[in-house]
Design a protein around this motif. Sequence first.
Motif, PDB file in Angstrom:
ATOM      1  N   LEU A 128       9.633   7.977   4.712  1.00  0.00           N
ATOM      2  CA  LEU A 128       8.069   7.858   4.442  1.00  0.00           C
ATOM      3  C   LEU A 128       8.149   7.779   5.963  1.00  0.00           C
ATOM      4  CD1 LEU A 128       7.116   6.147   1.326  1.00  0.00           C
ATOM      5  CD2 LEU A 128       6.178   8.142   2.528  1.00  0.00           C
ATOM      6  N   ILE A 129       8.332   6.536   6.210  1.00  0.00           N
ATOM      7  CA  ILE A 129       8.135   5.185   7.572  1.00  0.00           C
ATOM      8  C   ILE A 129       8.315   6.490   8.522  1.00  0.00           C
ATOM      9  CG2 ILE A 129       9.620   4.178   9.135  1.00  0.00           C
ATOM     10  CD1 ILE A 129       7.884   2.907   6.822  1.00  0.00           C
ATOM     11  N   ARG A 130       8.759   7.858   8.838  1.00  0.00           N
ATOM     12  CA  ARG A 130       8.531   9.081  10.058  1.00  0.00           C
ATOM     13  C   ARG A 130       7.430   9.882   9.612  1.00  0.00           C
ATOM     14  NH1 ARG A 130      13.555   8.335  10.139  1.00  0.00           N
ATOM     15  NH2 ARG A 130      14.759   6.413  11.119  1.00  0.00           N
ATOM     16  N   SER A 131       6.902   9.553   8.345  1.00  0.00           N
ATOM     17  CA  SER A 131       5.475  10.876   8.328  1.00  0.00           C
ATOM     18  C   SER A 131       4.310  10.551   8.596  1.00  0.00           C
ATOM     19  CB  SER A 131       6.022  11.383   6.803  1.00  0.00           C
ATOM     20  OG  SER A 131       7.176  10.321   6.238  1.00  0.00           O
ATOM     21  N   THR A 132       3.843  11.381   8.402  1.00  0.00           N
ATOM     22  CA  THR A 132       1.962  10.506   8.687  1.00  0.00           C
ATOM     23  C   THR A 132       1.565  10.991   7.107  1.00  0.00           C
ATOM     24  OG1 THR A 132       1.813  12.601   9.797  1.00  0.00           O
ATOM     25  CG2 THR A 132       2.444  11.380  11.481  1.00  0.00           C
ATOM     26  N   VAL A 133       0.574  10.108   7.678  1.00  0.00           N
ATOM     27  CA  VAL A 133      -0.747  11.018   6.780  1.00  0.00           C
ATOM     28  C   VAL A 133      -1.091  12.069   6.507  1.00  0.00           C
ATOM     29  CG1 VAL A 133      -2.443  10.031   4.741  1.00  0.00           C
ATOM     30  CG2 VAL A 133      -0.707   8.732   5.646  1.00  0.00           C
ATOM     31  N   ARG A 134      -0.720  12.833   5.144  1.00  0.00           N
ATOM     32  CA  ARG A 134      -1.485  14.184   5.588  1.00  0.00           C
ATOM     33  C   ARG A 134      -2.817  14.141   4.282  1.00  0.00           C
ATOM     34  NH1 ARG A 134       1.032  18.973   3.488  1.00  0.00           N
ATOM     35  NH2 ARG A 134       1.817  20.142   5.417  1.00  0.00           N
ATOM     36  N   HIS A 135      -2.986  13.546   3.809  1.00  0.00           N
ATOM     37  CA  HIS A 135      -4.122  13.127   2.407  1.00  0.00           C
ATOM     38  C   HIS A 135      -3.785  11.808   1.633  1.00  0.00           C
ATOM     39  CE1 HIS A 135      -8.103  14.494   0.722  1.00  0.00           C
ATOM     40  NE2 HIS A 135      -7.248  14.093  -0.697  1.00  0.00           N
ATOM     41  N   VAL A 136      -5.149  10.979   1.281  1.00  0.00           N
ATOM     42  CA  VAL A 136      -5.395   9.731   0.517  1.00  0.00           C
ATOM     43  C   VAL A 136      -6.090  10.597  -0.720  1.00  0.00           C
ATOM     44  CG1 VAL A 136      -5.879   7.905  -0.507  1.00  0.00           C
ATOM     45  CG2 VAL A 136      -4.312   8.535   2.201  1.00  0.00           C
ATOM     46  N   GLU A 137      -5.750  10.440  -2.313  1.00  0.00           N
ATOM     47  CA  GLU A 137      -6.201  11.169  -3.041  1.00  0.00           C
ATOM     48  C   GLU A 137      -6.850   9.269  -4.233  1.00  0.00           C
ATOM     49  OE1 GLU A 137      -8.322  13.806  -3.250  1.00  0.00           O
ATOM     50  OE2 GLU A 137      -9.715  12.705  -4.824  1.00  0.00           O
ATOM     51  N   LEU A 138      -8.159   9.285  -4.759  1.00  0.00           N
ATOM     52  CA  LEU A 138      -8.630   8.381  -5.287  1.00  0.00           C
ATOM     53  C   LEU A 138      -8.399   9.230  -7.042  1.00  0.00           C
ATOM     54  CD1 LEU A 138     -10.277   5.571  -3.532  1.00  0.00           C
ATOM     55  CD2 LEU A 138      -8.117   5.918  -3.583  1.00  0.00           C
ATOM     56  N   VAL A 139      -8.447   8.899  -7.736  1.00  0.00           N
ATOM     57  CA  VAL A 139      -8.331   9.616  -8.767  1.00  0.00           C
ATOM     58  C   VAL A 139      -8.992   8.396  -9.627  1.00  0.00           C
ATOM     59  CG1 VAL A 139      -7.893  11.211 -11.087  1.00  0.00           C
ATOM     60  CG2 VAL A 139      -6.755  11.235  -8.584  1.00  0.00           C
ATOM     61  N   PRO A 140     -10.522   9.068 -10.658  1.00  0.00           N
ATOM     62  CA  PRO A 140     -11.055   7.888 -11.352  1.00  0.00           C
ATOM     63  C   PRO A 140     -10.146   8.263 -12.463  1.00  0.00           C
ATOM     64  CG  PRO A 140     -13.290   8.870 -10.539  1.00  0.00           C
ATOM     65  CD  PRO A 140     -11.431   9.436  -9.730  1.00  0.00           C
ATOM     66  N   LEU A 141      -9.588   6.948 -13.402  1.00  0.00           N
ATOM     67  CA  LEU A 141      -9.125   7.347 -14.745  1.00  0.00           C
ATOM     68  C   LEU A 141      -9.758   6.880 -15.719  1.00  0.00           C
ATOM     69  CD1 LEU A 141      -5.521   6.195 -13.889  1.00  0.00           C
ATOM     70  CD2 LEU A 141      -6.372   9.226 -13.816  1.00  0.00           C
ATOM     71  N   ALA A 142     -10.180   5.347 -16.225  1.00  0.00           N
ATOM     72  CA  ALA A 142     -11.175   5.142 -16.915  1.00  0.00           C
ATOM     73  C   ALA A 142     -12.207   4.263 -15.932  1.00  0.00           C
ATOM     74  CB  ALA A 142     -10.514   4.087 -17.710  1.00  0.00           C
ATOM     75  N   GLU A 143     -12.633   3.207 -16.449  1.00  0.00           N
ATOM     76  CA  GLU A 143     -13.825   2.309 -15.434  1.00  0.00           C
ATOM     77  C   GLU A 143     -13.347   1.649 -14.736  1.00  0.00           C
ATOM     78  OE1 GLU A 143     -16.272   0.028 -18.022  1.00  0.00           O
ATOM     79  OE2 GLU A 143     -18.070   1.266 -17.279  1.00  0.00           O
ATOM     80  N   ARG A 144     -12.422   1.220 -15.059  1.00  0.00           N
ATOM     81  CA  ARG A 144     -11.724   0.223 -14.124  1.00  0.00           C
ATOM     82  C   ARG A 144     -10.785   0.195 -13.871  1.00  0.00           C
ATOM     83  NH1 ARG A 144     -12.852  -5.676 -17.156  1.00  0.00           N
ATOM     84  NH2 ARG A 144     -11.001  -6.155 -15.268  1.00  0.00           N
ATOM     85  N   ARG A 145     -10.104   1.571 -14.282  1.00  0.00           N
ATOM     86  CA  ARG A 145      -8.701   2.162 -13.614  1.00  0.00           C
ATOM     87  C   ARG A 145      -8.852   3.284 -12.259  1.00  0.00           C
ATOM     88  NH1 ARG A 145      -4.335   2.560 -18.100  1.00  0.00           N
ATOM     89  NH2 ARG A 145      -4.185   0.411 -17.653  1.00  0.00           N
ATOM     90  N   ILE A 146      -8.309   3.171 -11.575  1.00  0.00           N
ATOM     91  CA  ILE A 146      -8.101   4.487 -10.885  1.00  0.00           C
ATOM     92  C   ILE A 146      -6.800   4.907 -10.267  1.00  0.00           C
ATOM     93  CG2 ILE A 146     -10.368   4.378  -9.823  1.00  0.00           C
ATOM     94  CD1 ILE A 146      -8.802   3.401  -7.131  1.00  0.00           C
ATOM     95  N   MET A 147      -6.200   6.275 -10.071  1.00  0.00           N
ATOM     96  CA  MET A 147      -4.918   6.603  -9.764  1.00  0.00           C
ATOM     97  C   MET A 147      -4.798   6.468  -8.231  1.00  0.00           C
ATOM     98  SD  MET A 147      -2.357   9.882 -10.816  1.00  0.00           S
ATOM     99  CE  MET A 147      -1.328   8.546 -11.739  1.00  0.00           C
ATOM    100  N   LEU A 148      -3.852   6.261  -7.765  1.00  0.00           N
ATOM    101  CA  LEU A 148      -3.808   6.335  -6.005  1.00  0.00           C
ATOM    102  C   LEU A 148      -2.501   7.363  -5.706  1.00  0.00           C
ATOM    103  CD1 LEU A 148      -4.637   5.474  -3.419  1.00  0.00           C
ATOM    104  CD2 LEU A 148      -2.759   3.418  -3.542  1.00  0.00           C
ATOM    105  N   VAL A 149      -3.247   8.415  -5.214  1.00  0.00           N
ATOM    106  CA  VAL A 149      -2.192   8.967  -4.446  1.00  0.00           C
ATOM    107  C   VAL A 149      -2.269   9.282  -3.271  1.00  0.00           C
ATOM    108  CG1 VAL A 149      -1.262  12.332  -4.772  1.00  0.00           C
ATOM    109  CG2 VAL A 149      -3.186  10.816  -6.571  1.00  0.00           C
ATOM    110  N   LEU A 150      -0.859   9.638  -2.433  1.00  0.00           N
ATOM    111  CA  LEU A 150      -0.381   9.592  -1.555  1.00  0.00           C
ATOM    112  C   LEU A 150       0.769  10.871  -0.964  1.00  0.00           C
ATOM    113  CD1 LEU A 150      -0.466   7.918   1.746  1.00  0.00           C
ATOM    114  CD2 LEU A 150       1.641   6.771   0.837  1.00  0.00           C
TER     115      LEU A 150
END
Lengths: 335, 335
Positions: A128-150
Amino acid sequence: MLDDRKLAVLRAVVEDYVSTNEPVGSKALAERHNLGVSPATVRNDMAVLEEQGYITQPHTSAGRVPTDKGYRLFVDRLSQIKPLSGAERRAIETFLAGAVDLDDVVTRTVRLLAQLTRQVAVVQYPSLIRSTVRHVELVPLAERRIMLVLITNTGRVEQRVVDLPEAVEEDRIAHLRAVLNACLDGCGLSRVPETLADLQARLPEEDREMAGTILSVLLETLVERHEEKIVFAGAANLAGDFTVGLRDVLEALEEQVVLMRLLGEASDSSIMVRIGSENPYSGLHGTSVVAAGYGSGDNELARLGVLGPTRMDYPVTMGAVRAVARYVGHILAGS
Amino acid sequence: MLDDRKLAVLRAVVEDYVSTNEPVGSKALAERHNLGVSPATVRNDMAVLEEQGYITQPHTSAGRVPTDKGYRLFVDRLSQIKPLSGAERRAIETFLAGAVDLDDVVTRTVRLLAQLTRQVAVVQYPSLIRSTVRHVELVPLAERRIMLVLITNTGRVEQRVVDLPEAVEEDRIAHLRAVLNACLDGCGLSRVPETLADLQARLPEEDREMAGTILSVLLETLVERHEEKIVFAGAANLAGDFTVGLRDVLEALEEQVVLMRLLGEASDSSIMVRIGSENPYSGLHGTSVVAAGYGSGDNELARLGVLGPTRMDYPVTMGAVRAVARYVGHILAGS
DNA sequence: GTCTGGCACTCAGTGTTCCCGAGTGCCAAG
DNA sequence: CTTGGCACTCGGGAACACTGAGTGCCAGAC
């Protein structure tokens, strides 16, 4: 101190012992390799080699067996990496080309390597350390809960569920997502922490708390996964060779930490060989490791290799490891 | 045909053999278990049990050993699942509670189970087919390339890179994403194909081709991954017991297909035990499998279990498998 | 009818002995 | 420095006997 013929004798001892798995005696040796001298002469040379610690005899009245030191000399000065045959190369290429995602690439690679070398193969996931970010995604699952995808440039995907301190409307999340991606796209993972610190300072007051929660999880993801992922295959190949110590070897293979150290540190892109007692973990004396780094293009993303009995065919094994490392690099660069 | 005392003798034979790993004789048996009869009587009972095929002697003048049929009777009628101790339960709970994502849950589970039973643990990832869609994400990577990410309610994430036939602006993709999520959110994965067919018919003409490409990859993802993912741990535990046949067992463990069949079909939520030759794969005669389904709430998502020598402590093993299956179910339901 | 003690029998495993042969080290001659 | 000769060593296999746990069976006791 060791003339050419003595080196030739050592090479012959290693080769014969590797192929027969039996201590090799002076007579058989003088016959099979045309050294042009008599067994008696060979015996004298062997006595010297033994005195210097390159070979040893299991018991009096038995042939000689290479020591770790002997293998080391063989690998360093007496052998050349043996390239794979054309058929084998093509097989590798087509087999790896069929992979659909990173998981698949790694799984196929480790199996391929195990089958090719008939030993235990070990493959580290692209760091992971030597990689670069391609995309960050935030997915709402419920009112106060989201899923973070890297998602990284190497195709690796990390996910976390985040519980928010307050209910947040979707468009604020969408906005944060946009900002995050603007900041992080292409950013090296090692530089993410500072980038995020910058970012948070620039956010509007009301988003601070929510963003803080999310960002801290993002950071956690990076830190936790610093403990790199690693897999192995081909344990069945151990069953033939080893009799005692097999338990130790299997235990070592299931310890992520040991496995990591086994493949060694990033090297100058050449092949690393660790022989017997050179290994860091005492349960693995009696085994050797052949490893290399792989990566897309210039930078080394991670490492892979095989583990087998000290008595292994180093030239062939090194050839296989090198070839597979190269092809995996190509595949990762291409996707 | 088998009176109570004969059954008691069989039980005693199984228990003693499991704990000592040596053929058990009439004398030792009459002493250790207070059967209230003499060795001679026990001998007569053993003769009957042998005639019926429940026990056998490795050679004349040796004690008796249970047959597969004997273990079967023992498991079915002579033993009770042994619950775990409170300490063990608590250990399980805290260990599993620390998991951060699905991968982590599965990894921890398989290690836990291996350690708990001192055998090889096998865990299947929650089945895609029985899951429902939580979210579909389309991430633009380049002008004509996007990444498709599928997230299920069980936390599983699948990703594919898709090459598009034409360049597509981001907002058209955003629109498709919205439509997809509207259609699929909460949809059972087994119903996805029909839902998608419906959807495509309703799309505007100009989006058809792009959407078709994406949707077909989405379907592929589901089909390909029908070949379920499965992992194991604790191979080191094999080293103690087995001597011959170990290679076969290790080979079987590395064959996804064999492993799948090993855990068996969905059962009526009870524990499945497969003893020796009851196993589908011939390399695994001599081993037994104890497996159970796990899931969040009522429906079974996947299965897990352990594999060990036929000579295993069934009551304890069954207790451990049952307990772990339950806790994993809870964890998955909670996240 | 069922249980029990007695008794002869079987045979895996162990220890002993013996022998063979591959391989060595050493030495004296080429 | 190389070579043939020679005595020596010792692991491993074959032959052998011995031991003891365990069995099957039978006749007598309950």
